[in-house]
Scaffold this active site. Sequence first.
Site, PDB file in Angstrom:
ATOM      1  N   ASN A  94       0.808  -1.233   0.000  1.00 11.60           N
ATOM      2  CA  ASN A  94       0.000   0.000   0.000  1.00 11.60           C
ATOM      3  C   ASN A  94       0.836   1.276   0.000  1.00 11.60           C
ATOM      4  OD1 ASN A  94       0.799  -0.341   2.632  1.00 11.60           O
ATOM      5  ND2 ASN A  94      -1.129   0.354   3.521  1.00 11.60           N
ATOM      6  N   TYR A  95       2.090   1.171   0.425  1.00 13.04           N
ATOM      7  CA  TYR A  95       3.034   2.296   0.309  1.00 13.04           C
ATOM      8  C   TYR A  95       4.394   1.732  -0.119  1.00 13.04           C
ATOM      9  CZ  TYR A  95       0.109   5.798   2.734  1.00 13.04           C
ATOM     10  OH  TYR A  95      -0.878   6.692   3.091  1.00 13.04           O
ATOM     11  N   GLU A 114       5.860  -3.419  11.776  1.00 13.96           N
ATOM     12  CA  GLU A 114       4.612  -2.635  11.756  1.00 13.96           C
ATOM     13  C   GLU A 114       3.579  -3.497  11.057  1.00 13.96           C
ATOM     14  OE1 GLU A 114       6.260   0.482  13.778  1.00 13.96           O
ATOM     15  OE2 GLU A 114       4.147   0.166  13.296  1.00 13.96           O
ATOM     16  N   ASP A 144      -0.064 -10.421   8.688  1.00 14.87           N
ATOM     17  CA  ASP A 144       0.295 -11.534   9.574  1.00 14.87           C
ATOM     18  C   ASP A 144       1.630 -12.179   9.222  1.00 14.87           C
ATOM     19  OD1 ASP A 144      -1.996 -11.075  10.888  1.00 14.87           O
ATOM     20  OD2 ASP A 144      -3.086 -12.822  10.108  1.00 14.87           O
ATOM     21  N   ARG A 177      -5.235   1.210   4.211  1.00 10.17           N
ATOM     22  CA  ARG A 177      -4.193   1.817   5.047  1.00 10.17           C
ATOM     23  C   ARG A 177      -4.277   1.160   6.421  1.00 10.17           C
ATOM     24  NH1 ARG A 177      -6.383   6.607   6.147  1.00 10.17           N
ATOM     25  NH2 ARG A 177      -4.490   7.539   6.975  1.00 10.17           N
ATOM     26  N   CYS A 178      -3.122   0.881   6.973  1.00 13.57           N
ATOM     27  CA  CYS A 178      -3.164   0.261   8.311  1.00 13.57           C
ATOM     28  C   CYS A 178      -3.790   1.235   9.296  1.00 13.57           C
ATOM     29  CB  CYS A 178      -1.770  -0.139   8.748  1.00 13.57           C
ATOM     30  SG  CYS A 178      -0.652   1.230   8.788  1.00 13.57           S
TER      31      CYS A 178
HETATM   32  N1  LIG Z   1       1.299  -1.185  10.581  1.00  6.92           N
HETATM   33  C1  LIG Z   1       1.611  -0.692   9.407  1.00  6.92           C
HETATM   34  O1  LIG Z   1       2.352   0.269   9.298  1.00  6.92           O
HETATM   35  C2  LIG Z   1       1.068  -1.306   8.169  1.00  6.92           C
HETATM   36  C3  LIG Z   1       0.450  -2.519   8.144  1.00  6.92           C
HETATM   37  N2  LIG Z   1      -0.011  -3.036   6.967  1.00  6.92           N
HETATM   38  C4  LIG Z   1      -0.693  -4.310   6.980  1.00  6.92           C
HETATM   39  O2  LIG Z   1      -0.257  -5.080   5.862  1.00  6.92           O
HETATM   40  C5  LIG Z   1      -1.305  -5.827   5.309  1.00  6.92           C
HETATM   41  C6  LIG Z   1      -1.450  -5.567   3.838  1.00  6.92           C
HETATM   42  O3  LIG Z   1      -0.217  -5.443   3.206  1.00  6.92           O
HETATM   43  P1  LIG Z   1       0.396  -6.662   2.381  1.00  6.92           P
HETATM   44  O4  LIG Z   1       1.458  -6.127   1.483  1.00  6.92           O
HETATM   45  O5  LIG Z   1      -0.696  -7.445   1.749  1.00  6.92           O
HETATM   46  O6  LIG Z   1       1.028  -7.505   3.554  1.00  6.92           O
HETATM   47  P2  LIG Z   1       1.827  -8.856   3.485  1.00  6.92           P
HETATM   48  O7  LIG Z   1       2.171  -9.197   4.877  1.00  6.92           O
HETATM   49  O8  LIG Z   1       1.123  -9.862   2.663  1.00  6.92           O
HETATM   50  O9  LIG Z   1       3.154  -8.501   2.666  1.00  6.92           O
HETATM   51  C7  LIG Z   1       4.069  -7.572   3.135  1.00  6.92           C
HETATM   52  C8  LIG Z   1       5.409  -7.836   2.516  1.00  6.92           C
HETATM   53  O10 LIG Z   1       5.887  -9.098   2.937  1.00  6.92           O
HETATM   54  C9  LIG Z   1       6.316  -9.854   1.814  1.00  6.92           C
HETATM   55  N3  LIG Z   1       6.234 -11.267   2.125  1.00  6.92           N
HETATM   56  C10 LIG Z   1       5.267 -12.167   1.832  1.00  6.92           C
HETATM   57  N4  LIG Z   1       5.589 -13.390   2.320  1.00  6.92           N
HETATM   58  C11 LIG Z   1       6.779 -13.260   2.934  1.00  6.92           C
HETATM   59  C12 LIG Z   1       7.629 -14.146   3.640  1.00  6.92           C
HETATM   60  N5  LIG Z   1       7.332 -15.428   3.826  1.00  6.92           N
HETATM   61  N6  LIG Z   1       8.770 -13.668   4.140  1.00  6.92           N
HETATM   62  C13 LIG Z   1       9.102 -12.373   3.990  1.00  6.92           C
HETATM   63  N7  LIG Z   1       8.344 -11.488   3.322  1.00  6.92           N
HETATM   64  C14 LIG Z   1       7.196 -11.925   2.807  1.00  6.92           C
HETATM   65  C15 LIG Z   1       5.404  -9.387   0.718  1.00  6.92           C
HETATM   66  O11 LIG Z   1       5.930  -9.714  -0.536  1.00  6.92           O
HETATM   67  P3  LIG Z   1       4.946 -10.178  -1.739  1.00  6.92           P
HETATM   68  O12 LIG Z   1       4.176  -8.961  -2.104  1.00  6.92           O
HETATM   69  O13 LIG Z   1       5.874 -10.630  -2.779  1.00  6.92           O
HETATM   70  O14 LIG Z   1       4.076 -11.269  -1.215  1.00  6.92           O
HETATM   71  C16 LIG Z   1       5.392  -7.883   0.995  1.00  6.92           C
HETATM   72  O15 LIG Z   1       6.582  -7.298   0.526  1.00  6.92           O
HETATM   73  C17 LIG Z   1      -2.517  -5.414   6.110  1.00  6.92           C
HETATM   74  O16 LIG Z   1      -2.739  -6.366   7.117  1.00  6.92           O
HETATM   75  C18 LIG Z   1      -2.121  -4.106   6.742  1.00  6.92           C
HETATM   76  O17 LIG Z   1      -2.797  -3.768   7.908  1.00  6.92           O
HETATM   77  C19 LIG Z   1       0.140  -2.394   5.818  1.00  6.92           C
HETATM   78  C20 LIG Z   1       0.744  -1.191   5.789  1.00  6.92           C
HETATM   79  C21 LIG Z   1       1.243  -0.550   6.962  1.00  6.92           C
HETATM   80  O1  LIG Z   2       0.809   1.490   5.849  1.00  2.28           O
HETATM   81  C1  LIG Z   2       0.003   2.277   6.183  1.00  2.28           C
HETATM   82  O2  LIG Z   2      -1.154   2.098   5.962  1.00  2.28           O
HETATM   83  C2  LIG Z   2       0.588   3.504   6.697  1.00  2.28           C
HETATM   84  O3  LIG Z   2       1.645   3.290   7.543  1.00  2.28           O
HETATM   85  C3  LIG Z   2      -0.372   4.544   7.044  1.00  2.28           C
HETATM   86  O4  LIG Z   2       0.157   5.724   6.640  1.00  2.28           O
HETATM   87  P1  LIG Z   2      -0.809   6.986   6.510  1.00  2.28           P
HETATM   88  O5  LIG Z   2      -1.515   7.105   7.798  1.00  2.28           O
HETATM   89  O6  LIG Z   2       0.103   8.119   6.239  1.00  2.28           O
HETATM   90  O7  LIG Z   2      -1.731   6.682   5.381  1.00  2.28           O
END
Ligand SMILES: NC(=O)C1=CN([C@@H]2O[C@H](COP(=O)(O)OP(=O)(O)OC[C@H]3O[C@@H](n4cnc5c(N)ncnc54)[C@H](OP(=O)(O)O)[C@@H]3O)[C@@H](O)[C@H]2O)C=CC1
Ligand SMILES: O=C(O)[C@H](O)COP(=O)(O)O
Length: 505
Positions: free
Chosen positions: A178-179, A273, A256, A306-307
């Site tokens: 998402n970012y 995060e 997760d 967005r998280c």
């Molecule tokens: N707290 C925060 O700041 C944020 C939290 N999030 C959370 O992230 C989720 C959505 O984002 P999303 O990208 O789908 O999250 P994912 O956890 O699916 O993926 C995050 C990253 O991990 C990589 N990845 C996948 N499998 C593995 C593995 N086994 N080992 C290491 N890296 C791996 C992914 O690569 P690939 O794409 O190749 O699978 C991607 O680069 C939501 O739950 C959201 O809440 C999102 C943004 C900010």
């Molecule tokens: O990954 C996310 O969703 C972000 O860390 C949130 O950032 P924002 O609040 O600036 O959209």
Amino acid sequence: MATDAQPIARAGGFYEELPAGCGAYKFYLDGAWRESSSGKQVSISNPTTQGVAFRVQACTPAEVDLMFEAAKAAQKPWARTPLWKRAQALHAAARLMREHPQPIADALVAEVAKPRKDSMAEVIRSADLIDYTAEEGVRYLGEGKLLTSDSFPGNERNKLCLESRVPLGVVLCIPPFNYPVNLAVSKIAPALMAGNAVVIKPPTQGSVAAIHMIQCFHRAGLPPGVINLATGRGSEIGDYLTTHSSAGCISFTGGDTGIAICKKASMVPLQMELGGKDVCIVCADADIALAARSIVKGAFSYSGQRCTAVKIVLVENAVAEELVDQVLEGVRQLTVGSPEDDASITPVISKSSADFIESLVHDARAKGARLRMDYRREGNLIWPLVVDDVTEGMRLAWEEPFGPVLPVMRVEGVEQAVAHCNASELALQGCVFTRDVERAVRISDAMETGSVQINAAPARGPDHFPFQGFRASGIGSQGIRNSLQMMTKVKSTVINLATPSYTMG
Ligand SMILES: NC(=O)C1=CN([C@@H]2O[C@H](COP(=O)(O)OP(=O)(O)OC[C@H]3O[C@@H](n4cnc5c(N)ncnc54)[C@H](OP(=O)(O)O)[C@@H]3O)[C@@H](O)[C@H]2O)C=CC1
Ligand SMILES: O=C(O)[C@H](O)COP(=O)(O)O
């Protein structure tokens, strides 16, 4: 705008060297863009058309080894490069990003369906973040502490302890879709400024935007090996990266997957995060118009992906009707369509994500929730939806949709709202709307989440603010200074004097 599966880069341009002959984007190892020996490519889907947007190389474990080797070799000389020169290199990368933003933004539109304006805003925000990190790093890392031994019982002043911060080695950076640019630089910039080298694995959806961003560091003249970028599916190379013996720190943002990484990783610092189920508590004495405006923006920006999105509203019964009416009014103003047209609501990242969101809606409806508008979906595009009368037994009360669906739970009083907030496994941010600032502070103190916003929707920025999740939402803290801190370790040098230092004169 790039058409499906065509590289963005134009011949003769700043980004010319990024695509390989086969049309797939190269990966970055030891200061050069390369093609993988795997001969395999990973397709990146366009969430809007569901066609193939781009292709990237599927890096092999052997190539990952080479990245860590290159990073380890480059790290020591980089750490010995004066801080002001490291800062200069970062400023140069930020300047190049501002001078060549369009292909990065175009990639975001095509790969993650982020609206055009928001995509450009992410690029500029990222350049600002790099600049700020360089400035903060020069000050923060240039300072240390002097401790004298005579403050501890039984000691004279014959030991002087110099405390400084030293790099961790190679930082493995894994941002989410998402970012893909901003949450990449929020890891890369502090890591580099602190004298670490970097291996980054961008999200598959978002890889091409990240590749263009890395080109700005490349052209800024960072020494070979200081940054390396591995493309490939996380499910294929993720474990190999995160369990690599040369990873000195893992900085991860995502879902997760992060919890699984924590269980597998060896004894290295983790900056995690993870997801959020950010609650929005609306008290009976709130400015309802302000709360409604903030909820609509907070819940539906980037289609709720967005998280920090508002993921459930907990409103006191007395004002629930008025609040929901105003939220519905705001939601009706949202436009739905394509990221190229800058619609407010654009397709969610994948079919599986849309299916998951849909399953939450079906579950809530089956258990008696009131859908305040028709549920509508076409492909990955889901129309914004307010789900009212959500109760504790529904999945929407606890799970994050990561989509344009806003659950509303009506509560007897604030105590019930706080209890709901604290019962959630996810504890990233929360917010409270009330006109009574003393009450707001009491509620904030009672909410066990990483941040609480008073009279505004949750948000990570400004990017120098501390940003952290409690419980399953994370480990450690982000925010520019906190990231600099997390990507360094404390080193003590003790000068032992033959005689106490205060004996002369
Ligand atoms: N707290 C925060 O700041 C944020 C939290 N999030 C959370 O992230 C989720 C959505 O984002 P999303 O990208 O789908 O999250 P994912 O956890 O699916 O993926 C995050 C990253 O991990 C990589 N990845 C996948 N499998 C593995 C593995 N086994 N080992 C290491 N890296 C791996 C992914 O690569 P690939 O794409 O190749 O699978 C991607 O680069 C939501 O739950 C959201 O809440 C999102 C943004 C900010
Ligand atoms: O990954 C996310 O969703 C972000 O860390 C949130 O950032 P924002 O609040 O600036 O959209």
